[in-house]
Design a protein around this motif. Structure first.
Motif, PDB file in Angstrom:
ATOM      1  N   THR A 177     116.195 109.621   7.908  1.00  0.00           N
ATOM      2  CA  THR A 177     115.416 108.381   8.041  1.00  0.00           C
ATOM      3  C   THR A 177     114.137 108.615   8.840  1.00  0.00           C
ATOM      4  N   ARG A 178     114.223 109.394   9.896  1.00  0.00           N
ATOM      5  CA  ARG A 178     113.052 109.677  10.735  1.00  0.00           C
ATOM      6  C   ARG A 178     112.364 110.985  10.359  1.00  0.00           C
ATOM      7  N   ASN A 179     113.030 111.762   9.486  1.00  0.00           N
ATOM      8  CA  ASN A 179     112.492 113.063   9.080  1.00  0.00           C
ATOM      9  C   ASN A 179     112.263 113.959  10.309  1.00  0.00           C
ATOM     10  N   SER A 180     113.292 114.023  11.160  1.00  0.00           N
ATOM     11  CA  SER A 180     113.188 114.786  12.404  1.00  0.00           C
ATOM     12  C   SER A 180     114.406 115.692  12.539  1.00  0.00           C
ATOM     13  N   TYR A 181     114.273 116.675  13.456  1.00  0.00           N
ATOM     14  CA  TYR A 181     115.328 117.668  13.685  1.00  0.00           C
ATOM     15  C   TYR A 181     115.674 117.687  15.172  1.00  0.00           C
ATOM     16  N   ARG A 182     116.977 117.893  15.447  1.00  0.00           N
ATOM     17  CA  ARG A 182     117.440 117.970  16.824  1.00  0.00           C
ATOM     18  C   ARG A 182     118.436 119.114  16.983  1.00  0.00           C
ATOM     19  N   ILE A 183     118.483 119.677  18.209  1.00  0.00           N
ATOM     20  CA  ILE A 183     119.525 120.638  18.599  1.00  0.00           C
ATOM     21  C   ILE A 183     120.466 119.899  19.527  1.00  0.00           C
ATOM     22  N   ILE A 184     121.749 119.872  19.161  1.00  0.00           N
ATOM     23  CA  ILE A 184     122.740 119.095  19.914  1.00  0.00           C
ATOM     24  C   ILE A 184     123.919 120.007  20.241  1.00  0.00           C
ATOM     25  N   SER A 185     124.411 119.880  21.492  1.00  0.00           N
ATOM     26  CA  SER A 185     125.602 120.600  21.924  1.00  0.00           C
ATOM     27  C   SER A 185     126.394 119.702  22.862  1.00  0.00           C
ATOM     28  N   VAL A 186     127.697 119.647  22.633  1.00  0.00           N
ATOM     29  CA  VAL A 186     128.584 118.790  23.413  1.00  0.00           C
ATOM     30  C   VAL A 186     129.706 119.645  23.987  1.00  0.00           C
ATOM     31  N   ASP A 187     129.946 119.503  25.293  1.00  0.00           N
ATOM     32  CA  ASP A 187     131.051 120.179  25.965  1.00  0.00           C
ATOM     33  C   ASP A 187     132.057 119.119  26.397  1.00  0.00           C
ATOM     34  N   GLY A 188     133.099 118.918  25.578  1.00  0.00           N
ATOM     35  CA  GLY A 188     134.057 117.857  25.855  1.00  0.00           C
ATOM     36  C   GLY A 188     133.419 116.504  25.594  1.00  0.00           C
ATOM     37  N   ALA A 189     133.296 115.668  26.631  1.00  0.00           N
ATOM     38  CA  ALA A 189     132.640 114.358  26.505  1.00  0.00           C
ATOM     39  C   ALA A 189     131.231 114.379  27.079  1.00  0.00           C
ATOM     40  N   LYS A 190     130.726 115.574  27.467  1.00  0.00           N
ATOM     41  CA  LYS A 190     129.421 115.684  28.100  1.00  0.00           C
ATOM     42  C   LYS A 190     128.419 116.284  27.121  1.00  0.00           C
ATOM     43  N   VAL A 191     127.271 115.623  26.979  1.00  0.00           N
ATOM     44  CA  VAL A 191     126.188 116.135  26.142  1.00  0.00           C
ATOM     45  C   VAL A 191     125.330 117.061  27.010  1.00  0.00           C
ATOM     46  N   ILE A 192     125.303 118.334  26.650  1.00  0.00           N
ATOM     47  CA  ILE A 192     124.555 119.301  27.457  1.00  0.00           C
ATOM     48  C   ILE A 192     123.228 119.681  26.806  1.00  0.00           C
ATOM     49  N   ILE A 193     123.080 119.467  25.482  1.00  0.00           N
ATOM     50  CA  ILE A 193     121.791 119.677  24.809  1.00  0.00           C
ATOM     51  C   ILE A 193     121.548 118.511  23.861  1.00  0.00           C
ATOM     52  N   ASN A 194     120.380 117.868  24.002  1.00  0.00           N
ATOM     53  CA  ASN A 194     119.931 116.848  23.050  1.00  0.00           C
ATOM     54  C   ASN A 194     118.412 116.971  22.979  1.00  0.00           C
ATOM     55  N   SER A 195     117.953 117.972  22.187  1.00  0.00           N
ATOM     56  CA  SER A 195     116.554 118.356  22.181  1.00  0.00           C
ATOM     57  C   SER A 195     115.969 118.144  20.790  1.00  0.00           C
ATOM     58  N   THR A 196     114.943 117.274  20.711  1.00  0.00           N
ATOM     59  CA  THR A 196     114.219 117.046  19.451  1.00  0.00           C
ATOM     60  C   THR A 196     113.166 118.136  19.281  1.00  0.00           C
ATOM     61  N   ILE A 197     113.178 118.790  18.117  1.00  0.00           N
ATOM     62  CA  ILE A 197     112.279 119.911  17.876  1.00  0.00           C
ATOM     63  C   ILE A 197     110.919 119.393  17.424  1.00  0.00           C
ATOM     64  N   THR A 198     109.876 119.873  18.076  1.00  0.00           N
ATOM     65  CA  THR A 198     108.502 119.532  17.720  1.00  0.00           C
ATOM     66  C   THR A 198     107.784 120.794  17.249  1.00  0.00           C
ATOM     67  N   PRO A 199     106.679 120.642  16.520  1.00  0.00           N
ATOM     68  CA  PRO A 199     105.968 121.835  16.011  1.00  0.00           C
ATOM     69  C   PRO A 199     105.411 122.730  17.102  1.00  0.00           C
ATOM     70  N   ASN A 200     105.235 122.211  18.311  1.00  0.00           N
ATOM     71  CA  ASN A 200     104.646 123.022  19.384  1.00  0.00           C
ATOM     72  C   ASN A 200     105.684 123.800  20.189  1.00  0.00           C
ATOM     73  N   MET A 201     106.958 123.596  19.897  1.00  0.00           N
ATOM     74  CA  MET A 201     107.992 124.322  20.623  1.00  0.00           C
ATOM     75  C   MET A 201     108.038 125.784  20.158  1.00  0.00           C
ATOM     76  N   THR A 202     108.496 126.642  21.072  1.00  0.00           N
ATOM     77  CA  THR A 202     108.611 128.074  20.772  1.00  0.00           C
ATOM     78  C   THR A 202     109.938 128.587  21.312  1.00  0.00           C
ATOM     79  N   PHE A 203     110.675 129.286  20.456  1.00  0.00           N
ATOM     80  CA  PHE A 203     111.931 129.919  20.875  1.00  0.00           C
ATOM     81  C   PHE A 203     111.636 131.388  21.184  1.00  0.00           C
ATOM     82  N   THR A 204     111.962 131.814  22.415  1.00  0.00           N
ATOM     83  CA  THR A 204     111.617 133.158  22.884  1.00  0.00           C
ATOM     84  C   THR A 204     112.888 133.959  23.140  1.00  0.00           C
TER      85      THR A 204
END
Length: 361
Positions: free
Chosen positions: A48-75
């Motif tokens: 619906t939003r045409n967007s991408y996210r990286i999500i990680s959950v440890d039990g009931a805790k959300v430890i990653i909720n990161s929306t990917i933008t074109p300016n991000m860089t993975f090193t």
């Protein structure tokens, strides 16, 4: 609360497992583990939003909720570790993978999602620009048509067509104002996002510089440890050589001890032999006394020979036999004394060598 509600249209497009870390917000240098063990890390796509996210959950805790933008860089900072900065979350995420192959797959997927997000942003900008251009063109065409009708028409036509044209022009102007307001709000939003991305890039650059500095620090420590290890190995080799020398010295001492025992045994044998020679030497005075007595008897016999001429011949024979026996006895005695003197000299030399050997040891 799960970051992906059950009614959401987001779907996982890639899933892996890794250890999650976040940069320490106080120092911006050290990594703080966000999970005690490896957890699931997934890419999600929102249609619906045409967007991408990286999500990680440890039990009931959300430890990653990161929306990917074109300016991000993975090193990739090592063979099994990678990181990226999220300006919206105001942090830097780090992932530790079990193998280099999994890290490479995650990095390739990050680049693919980043390109897709960039393409979606470009398309949305094209749509906004197209709608804005249409609004401007409609606003420009409406006054010209109105002016044409007012110039070429009569006063009655002006009266009949003036009201609807003004209403249409007003509606188009309202639409244009709305589009311009939306464009200005989008520009402000993009400027804000651009500023946040610049700040994120600055933080990421700082984090990369700090990582490079820490790598150099660890390299120096590794070189120092390697030098210390080489020095310790040299000392160990020296100690091994010293131990070998000590073992050789112990062997030489053992050989000398055995030789000393052998010499002591030989000395005892020589002392026994010398004692026997001493006992034999005690017989020599008796032999000498016998010789003297024989000489006296010989002299007495010679005196008697003057008186006993008749017995001279028989006595001469006895005398000659006694002389011959005395000569043999003297020869044997001389030989025995020479042997005894040689043994005494040899024993004296042997004692001197033994005492010298004891002083050297």
């Amino acid at each position: 609360i799960s970051p992906v509600p059950p009614y959401s249209r987001e779907q996982p497009i890639f899933t892996t497992r890794a250890h999650v870390f976040q940069i320490d917000p106080s120092t911006k240098k050290n990594w703080v583990p966000a999970s005690k063990q490896a957890v699931t890390v997934s890419y999600f796509y929102d249609s619906t939003r045409n967007s991408y996210r990286i999500i990680s959950v440890d039990g009931a805790k959300v430890i990653i909720n990161s929306t990917i933008t074109p300016n991000m860089t993975f090193t990739k900072t090592s063979q099994k570790f990678g990181q990226w900065a999220d300006s919206r979350a105001n942090t830097v995420f780090g992932l530790g993978f079990p193998s280099e192959q999994q890290l490479t797959k995650f990095a390739e997927k990050f680049q693919e999602v980043k390109e897709a997000a960039k393409l979606a942003r470009d398309r949305s900008q094209e749509k906004i620009e197209t709608s804005s251009n249409h609004s401007q063109e409609s606003g420009r065409e409406t006054p010209s048509s109105t002016r044409a009708s007012s110039v070429n028409g009569t006063d009655d036509e002006k009266a009949s067509h003036g009201g609807p044209a003004e209403a249409h022009l007003k509606s188009e102007n309202d639409k244009l104002k709305i589009a311009l307001a939306q464009s200005s709000s989008n520009v402000k939003k993009w400027e804000t996002e651009l500023q946040s991305l610049r700040e994120s890039n600055a933080r990421l650059s700082t984090a990369l510089q700090e990582s490079a500095a820490s790598i150099e620090h660890w390299k120096k420590q590794f070189s120092a440890c390697k030098e210390e290890n080489d020095q310790l190995r040299g000392k160990i080799e020296e100690l091994e050589e010293q131990c070998n020398e000590v073992n050789k010295e112990k062997e030489r001492n053992a050989q000398l001890s055995r030789r000393l025992q052998e010499l002591e045994t030989e000395l005892q044998d020589k002392e026994l032999e010398l004692e026997e020679l001493r006992k034999q030497g005690e017989i020599i005075p008796e032999l000498m006394s016998e010789c003297e007595s024989v000489s006296e008897q010989l002299q007495a016999a010679e005196k008697k020979n003057k008186d006993l001429e008749e017995k001279v011949r028989t006595l001469r024979t006895e005398v000659e036999e006694n002389k011959h026996r005395q000569t043999n006895l003297k020869t044997e005695l001389k030989n025995f004394l020479d042997v005894l003197d040689g043994k005494i000299d040899e024993l004296h030399d042997f004692r001197q060598g033994l005492s010298k050997l004891g002083v050297d040891n």
